[in-house]
Design a protein around this motif. Sequence first.
Motif, short mmCIF file in Angstrom:
data_model
loop_
_atom_site.label_atom_id
_atom_site.label_comp_id
_atom_site.label_asym_id
_atom_site.label_seq_id
_atom_site.Cartn_x
_atom_site.Cartn_y
_atom_site.Cartn_z
N CYS A 1 65.43 -31.00 -45.90
CA CYS A 1 64.24 -30.87 -47.34
C CYS A 1 63.49 -32.05 -47.05
O CYS A 1 63.78 -33.05 -46.80
CB CYS A 1 65.26 -31.16 -48.57
SG CYS A 1 64.29 -31.38 -50.16
N ILE A 2 62.11 -31.90 -47.17
CA ILE A 2 61.00 -32.79 -47.21
C ILE A 2 60.42 -33.28 -48.38
O ILE A 2 59.47 -33.89 -48.39
CB ILE A 2 60.02 -32.15 -46.24
CG1 ILE A 2 59.39 -30.92 -46.86
CG2 ILE A 2 60.38 -32.02 -44.88
CD1 ILE A 2 58.00 -30.40 -45.95
N LEU A 3 61.11 -32.89 -49.48
CA LEU A 3 60.55 -33.40 -50.88
C LEU A 3 59.25 -32.90 -51.21
O LEU A 3 58.44 -33.64 -51.68
CB LEU A 3 60.85 -34.88 -50.92
CG LEU A 3 62.21 -35.30 -50.94
CD1 LEU A 3 62.65 -36.76 -51.16
CD2 LEU A 3 62.97 -34.78 -52.35
N CYS A 4 58.77 -31.79 -50.80
CA CYS A 4 57.57 -31.25 -50.92
C CYS A 4 57.26 -31.08 -52.39
O CYS A 4 56.17 -30.90 -52.94
CB CYS A 4 56.95 -30.15 -50.21
SG CYS A 4 58.20 -28.53 -50.56
N ALA A 5 58.47 -30.45 -53.14
CA ALA A 5 58.25 -30.23 -54.63
C ALA A 5 57.78 -28.66 -54.82
O ALA A 5 57.65 -28.41 -56.17
CB ALA A 5 57.38 -31.07 -55.23
N CYS B 1 59.73 -26.31 -54.62
CA CYS B 1 60.72 -25.44 -55.37
C CYS B 1 60.69 -25.64 -56.87
O CYS B 1 60.43 -24.87 -57.63
CB CYS B 1 62.01 -25.82 -54.56
SG CYS B 1 62.62 -27.38 -54.71
N CYS C 1 60.61 -22.29 -50.75
CA CYS C 1 60.82 -23.28 -49.93
C CYS C 1 60.22 -23.05 -48.42
O CYS C 1 60.75 -22.04 -47.97
CB CYS C 1 62.35 -23.52 -49.77
SG CYS C 1 62.52 -25.03 -48.80
N PRO C 2 59.28 -24.01 -48.05
CA PRO C 2 58.67 -23.59 -46.79
C PRO C 2 59.57 -24.11 -45.71
O PRO C 2 59.04 -23.70 -44.65
CB PRO C 2 57.31 -24.73 -46.94
CG PRO C 2 57.57 -25.77 -47.85
CD PRO C 2 58.61 -25.05 -48.92
N LYS C 3 60.67 -24.90 -45.94
CA LYS C 3 61.59 -25.03 -44.87
C LYS C 3 62.68 -24.05 -44.79
O LYS C 3 63.45 -24.29 -44.23
CB LYS C 3 62.17 -26.30 -45.17
CG LYS C 3 61.02 -27.64 -45.26
CD LYS C 3 60.12 -27.72 -44.02
CE LYS C 3 60.93 -28.40 -42.90
NZ LYS C 3 59.93 -28.59 -41.57
S1 SF4 Z 1 60.86 -26.43 -51.43
FE1 SF4 Z 1 62.51 -26.83 -49.78
S2 SF4 Z 1 61.70 -28.58 -48.54
FE2 SF4 Z 1 60.67 -28.54 -50.45
S3 SF4 Z 1 61.62 -30.05 -52.00
FE3 SF4 Z 1 62.43 -28.02 -52.14
S4 SF4 Z 1 64.24 -27.75 -50.98
FE4 SF4 Z 1 63.05 -29.28 -50.28
#
Ligand code: SF4
Length: 275
Positions: free
Chosen positions: A171-175, A177, A243-245
Amino acid sequence: MVELTLPKNSKVNRNGKTYAAKDGAENTRTFRVYRYDPSTPDNPSVDTYEVDVSNVSMVLDALIKIKNEMDPTLSFRRSCREGVCGSCAMNINGANTLACTKGMDELGNGDVSVYPLPHQPVVRDLVTDLSKFYEQHAYIEPYLQAKTDDPETEWRQSPEDRAKLDGLYECILCACCSTSCPSYWWNGDKDGKDEYLGPAALLQAYRWLADSRDQLDNERLDKLEDEFKLYRCHTIMNCTQVCPKHLNPAKAISDIKRMMVNRPDKKTPEKQAAE
Ligand code: SF4
Ligand code: SF4
Ligand code: FES
């Protein structure tokens, strides 16, 4: 498809400015970009840019091109350009994603709409204030905690236990989600009271609950056990969809719920009352 929801301080004045492409440009694409300038009263608006996309492969490249060649006032965050830092998260054609990994070829043929992450306070243009999001991340105590007094202890982890963190640590904490989750829009920011933590913070909470070296499972679960922090997830699945990851926060949340039900040392009403 995730529905487009406007940022918190929104009432869009669609009569924004229109910027034409340079003379002779043959391969153009229309971008409609959300603008918010805190120094003027005419907010917000949607500006239109006819962008020459001949050498543009990603949406972030188009935004950089707009900024460099058409309108230097356009503000957005970016850093790595590799889908690693999470700073270019925004809402593109109605879905949260990273501008640097969103290919122009994934967007179909129509106009491209670019908005800030939904339901967050906007600082300027595509830049949102994520202070609350980071506070919620801090709340889950995102670091290894052990109950030993011996600082020399080496906490080993078997390859099998290490594999349990796959799908969580990335997770890159992109927000993307949390800001696509309707329950987070409604329950995510209530001045610290009765607040839903949202899928990003909960995925991270599970990342530490799943870590064989961490010894604070029970305390971590105690911190999540009330009606709001965890249980406001209604399995709508927007989080996992965007989620882009390609992580699965909804599954992490259901794994926490399972741990909550199965743990031997449940939070008692007395414990709850003492808080
Ligand atoms: S969308 Fe994915 S990568 Fe981004 S904060 Fe949420 S779980 Fe992490
Ligand atoms: S599954 Fe839960 S966290 Fe994910 S979008 Fe739905 S309510 Fe939000
Ligand atoms: S610029 Fe870092 S994730 Fe897009």
